[in-house]
Design a protein around this motif. Structure first.
Motif, mmCIF file in Angstrom:
data_model
loop_
_atom_site.group_PDB
_atom_site.id
_atom_site.type_symbol
_atom_site.label_atom_id
_atom_site.label_comp_id
_atom_site.label_asym_id
_atom_site.label_seq_id
_atom_site.Cartn_x
_atom_site.Cartn_y
_atom_site.Cartn_z
ATOM 1 N N GLY A 325 38.008 37.666 62.225
ATOM 2 C CA GLY A 325 38.561 37.240 62.195
ATOM 3 C C GLY A 325 39.988 37.332 61.128
ATOM 4 O O GLY A 325 40.520 36.641 61.438
ATOM 5 N N VAL A 326 39.790 38.442 60.000
ATOM 6 C CA VAL A 326 41.167 38.457 59.202
ATOM 7 C C VAL A 326 41.207 39.769 59.292
ATOM 8 O O VAL A 326 40.357 40.713 58.031
ATOM 9 N N PRO A 327 41.678 40.302 59.591
ATOM 10 C CA PRO A 327 42.637 42.116 59.853
ATOM 11 C C PRO A 327 43.694 42.025 58.514
ATOM 12 O O PRO A 327 44.560 40.781 58.451
ATOM 13 N N ASP A 328 43.379 43.270 58.663
ATOM 14 C CA ASP A 328 44.515 43.764 57.429
ATOM 15 C C ASP A 328 44.101 43.163 56.238
ATOM 16 O O ASP A 328 45.457 42.434 55.364
ATOM 17 N N VAL A 329 43.217 43.189 55.722
ATOM 18 C CA VAL A 329 43.171 42.099 54.559
ATOM 19 C C VAL A 329 42.463 43.232 53.568
ATOM 20 O O VAL A 329 41.779 44.055 54.348
ATOM 21 N N ALA A 330 42.658 42.458 51.941
ATOM 22 C CA ALA A 330 41.344 43.172 51.296
ATOM 23 C C ALA A 330 41.024 42.634 50.013
ATOM 24 O O ALA A 330 41.335 41.178 50.020
ATOM 25 N N VAL A 331 39.582 43.084 50.052
ATOM 26 C CA VAL A 331 38.993 41.931 49.455
ATOM 27 C C VAL A 331 38.584 43.030 48.764
ATOM 28 O O VAL A 331 37.715 44.065 48.549
ATOM 29 N N ALA A 332 38.821 42.425 46.954
ATOM 30 C CA ALA A 332 38.093 42.859 46.038
ATOM 31 C C ALA A 332 37.621 42.438 44.752
ATOM 32 O O ALA A 332 37.157 40.983 44.656
ATOM 33 N N LEU A 333 35.714 42.450 44.463
ATOM 34 C CA LEU A 333 35.228 41.961 43.778
ATOM 35 C C LEU A 333 35.357 43.372 42.812
ATOM 36 O O LEU A 333 34.566 44.058 42.811
ATOM 37 N N THR A 334 34.335 42.070 41.843
ATOM 38 C CA THR A 334 33.634 42.706 39.916
ATOM 39 C C THR A 334 32.977 41.444 40.070
ATOM 40 O O THR A 334 33.020 40.795 40.481
ATOM 41 N N ALA A 335 31.948 41.840 38.561
ATOM 42 C CA ALA A 335 31.495 40.957 38.277
ATOM 43 C C ALA A 335 31.630 39.917 37.848
ATOM 44 O O ALA A 335 31.022 38.642 37.502
ATOM 45 N N ASP A 336 33.287 39.544 37.506
ATOM 46 C CA ASP A 336 33.864 38.287 37.363
ATOM 47 C C ASP A 336 34.989 37.531 37.877
ATOM 48 O O ASP A 336 35.551 36.527 37.681
ATOM 49 N N ALA A 337 35.080 38.747 38.922
ATOM 50 C CA ALA A 337 36.311 37.916 40.233
ATOM 51 C C ALA A 337 36.003 38.715 41.165
ATOM 52 O O ALA A 337 35.174 39.103 41.440
ATOM 53 N N VAL A 338 36.902 37.819 42.243
ATOM 54 C CA VAL A 338 36.497 37.989 43.602
ATOM 55 C C VAL A 338 38.460 37.943 43.972
ATOM 56 O O VAL A 338 38.853 36.500 43.597
ATOM 57 N N LEU A 339 38.877 38.865 45.087
ATOM 58 C CA LEU A 339 40.361 38.669 45.414
ATOM 59 C C LEU A 339 40.463 38.767 46.414
ATOM 60 O O LEU A 339 39.715 39.529 47.381
ATOM 61 N N VAL A 340 40.971 38.156 47.001
ATOM 62 C CA VAL A 340 41.772 38.284 49.050
ATOM 63 C C VAL A 340 42.781 38.075 49.094
ATOM 64 O O VAL A 340 43.122 37.132 48.879
ATOM 65 N N THR A 341 43.364 39.074 49.171
ATOM 66 C CA THR A 341 44.717 39.471 49.568
ATOM 67 C C THR A 341 45.027 39.733 51.440
ATOM 68 O O THR A 341 45.088 40.510 51.806
ATOM 69 N N ARG A 342 45.895 39.641 52.132
ATOM 70 C CA ARG A 342 46.586 39.578 52.949
ATOM 71 C C ARG A 342 47.369 41.385 52.133
ATOM 72 O O ARG A 342 48.106 41.360 51.377
ATOM 73 N N LEU A 343 47.605 41.981 53.248
ATOM 74 C CA LEU A 343 48.186 43.777 52.656
ATOM 75 C C LEU A 343 49.187 43.132 52.355
ATOM 76 O O LEU A 343 50.019 44.066 51.905
ATOM 77 N N ASP A 344 50.242 42.550 53.460
ATOM 78 C CA ASP A 344 51.473 42.253 53.708
ATOM 79 C C ASP A 344 51.318 41.169 52.567
ATOM 80 O O ASP A 344 52.735 41.298 52.027
ATOM 81 N N ARG A 345 50.861 41.231 52.206
ATOM 82 C CA ARG A 345 51.600 40.028 50.116
ATOM 83 C C ARG A 345 51.054 40.815 49.193
ATOM 84 O O ARG A 345 50.606 40.402 48.542
ATOM 85 N N ALA A 346 50.022 42.421 49.307
ATOM 86 C CA ALA A 346 49.964 42.911 48.463
ATOM 87 C C ALA A 346 50.730 42.879 47.144
ATOM 88 O O ALA A 346 50.108 42.830 46.145
ATOM 89 N N GLN A 347 52.485 43.142 47.039
ATOM 90 C CA GLN A 347 52.058 42.590 46.583
ATOM 91 C C GLN A 347 52.839 41.734 45.226
ATOM 92 O O GLN A 347 53.629 41.515 44.050
ATOM 93 N N SER A 348 52.512 40.802 45.908
ATOM 94 C CA SER A 348 52.385 39.362 45.658
ATOM 95 C C SER A 348 51.386 38.798 44.339
ATOM 96 O O SER A 348 50.548 37.718 42.841
ATOM 97 N N VAL A 349 49.866 40.284 43.700
ATOM 98 C CA VAL A 349 48.745 39.689 43.696
ATOM 99 C C VAL A 349 49.154 39.926 42.000
ATOM 100 O O VAL A 349 49.094 39.084 41.097
ATOM 101 N N LYS A 350 50.368 40.587 41.578
ATOM 102 C CA LYS A 350 50.476 40.326 39.635
ATOM 103 C C LYS A 350 50.978 39.149 39.625
ATOM 104 O O LYS A 350 50.523 37.903 38.805
#
Length: 365
Positions: A325-350
């Protein structure tokens, strides 16, 4: 081969792609498009057949990473790696390479600056645009490549094209005088720009080394004088010392503000429109990255339940990710961090990176 001397400034950390991109592993050293070549390698690949020389400018922290991927830059006369003592923005980086090219090849040498971390699906279209730009550069213009917008994006600056240099009868792909550079707009303004024929500003600049030097001598004389001093030491035992002595005093400014905008106001900047089919993106955030991944069918392994358009990025041996139930999101995983963002808020990851810096979490930057 041509008389084009390619400059590739390779800096920045790609903060909007955190945690995939880090200070020690910046965006340009990653294979984000799944091509088997990193973004930096891809930039060299698409330009080297039309380049007389290629110069990469990067920071000390990335010297070894660049040479691991492009070892020929350690020993070839026509493949040069310049190391910035510290980050001084794009004018200093591009100016350093351009003034060294001018010292080696003369005022008439055509220099072209191309970012290290962009992706272009059809490089032959870029090379066609560059050929047109070189002709205009020989006539004394500072030339940029403008991308025909595929949407009313708020992620890019825009260029307002004026009349064609060759008159009204010139073809649509001919160089046109730049009427104005404008910053990233809001959505309504972006839609108006697209309807009025504005072009995306991709930060590509082509000009003769002598024209660049003459503009800097007029607009920023101290920067010009110091770059000349550094370049005159090229090939001597004093080059590193001269660079270290002068570099901290170079004005920290982007080439857009130092050269493109003031010279455009005087009528000295031209833009070559590039076909929309060029397939350009700066991969500036997870929305752009997900669009590329979807186009090539590489969104990564995940279970998606009512989650169309969602993307997962991570190590092949990482955990399975299930999205419900979470369309249009991106999930990024590394060994020490996980990010979840809506694609329309991707510019806010900074903002995540800024918060980590404020908290002193340099281990995650």
């Amino acid at each position: 081969m041509s008389d084009l001397h390619v400059i590739i400034p390779a800096g920045g950390a790609g903060t909007r792609l955190w945690p995939l991109s880090r200070r020690h592993r910046p965006k340009f050293l990653l294979d984000l498009a799944g091509t088997g070549r990193t973004l930096l390698q891809g930039t060299v690949d698409r330009l080297e057949e039309i380049a007389s020389s290629v110069t990469i400018v990067t920071g000390r922290a990335h010297r070894d990473g660049v040479l691991d991927q492009l070892p020929e830059f350690a020993s070839s006369d026509e493949r040069t790696l310049l190391i910035e003592p510290s980050g001084r923005d794009s004018m200093a980086a591009i100016g350093l390479a351009a003034y060294v090219v001018r010292e080696r090849f003369g005022d008439d040498a055509i220099v072209g600056s191309f970012a290290a971390d962009h992706l272009i699906a059809r490089p032959e279209l870029l090379r066609e645009a560059v050929a047109t730009a070189i002709d205009a550069a020989r006539d004394g213009y500072v030339v940029t490549i403008g991308l025909t917008p595929t949407e009313a994006s708020t992620a890019y600056g825009y260029i307002a094209p004026g009349p064609a240099l060759g008159g009204d009868q010139a073809e649509g792909s001919a160089a046109r005088r730049v009427a104005e550079f404008v910053e990233k707009p809001d959505a309504q303004t972006a839609a108006r720009y697209v309807s009025q024929g504005y072009l995306w500003n991709a930060g590509m600049f082509i000009m003769s080394a002598g024209v660049l030097a003459s503009h800097l001598a007029r607009l920023m004389p101290d920067l010009h004088a110091r770059l000349e001093t550094i370049a005159r030491a090229w090939g001597t035992d004093s080059f590193e010392r001269t660079l270290e002595e002068n570099w901290p005093h170079l004005t920290k400014i982007a080439i857009d503000h130092a050269i493109a905008e003031p010279v455009a106001a005087d009528g000295g900047v031209a833009v070559v429109p590039a076909d929309a089919q060029i397939g350009w993106t700066d991969l500036g955030d997870f929305e752009a990255l997900t669009g590329i991944a979807a186009a090539v069918g590489g969104l990564g392994e995940a279970i998606r339940v009512e989650s169309d358009g969602a993307a997962v990025y991570g190590a092949e041996d990482g955990p399975l990710v299930a999205l419900v139930g979470v369309p249009d999101v991106a999930v990024a995983l590394t060994a020490d961090a996980v990010l979840v963002t809506r694609l329309d808020r991707a510019q806010s990851v900074k903002a995540v990176v800024d918060t980590l810096a404020e908290r002193g979490r340099s281990d995650l930057l």
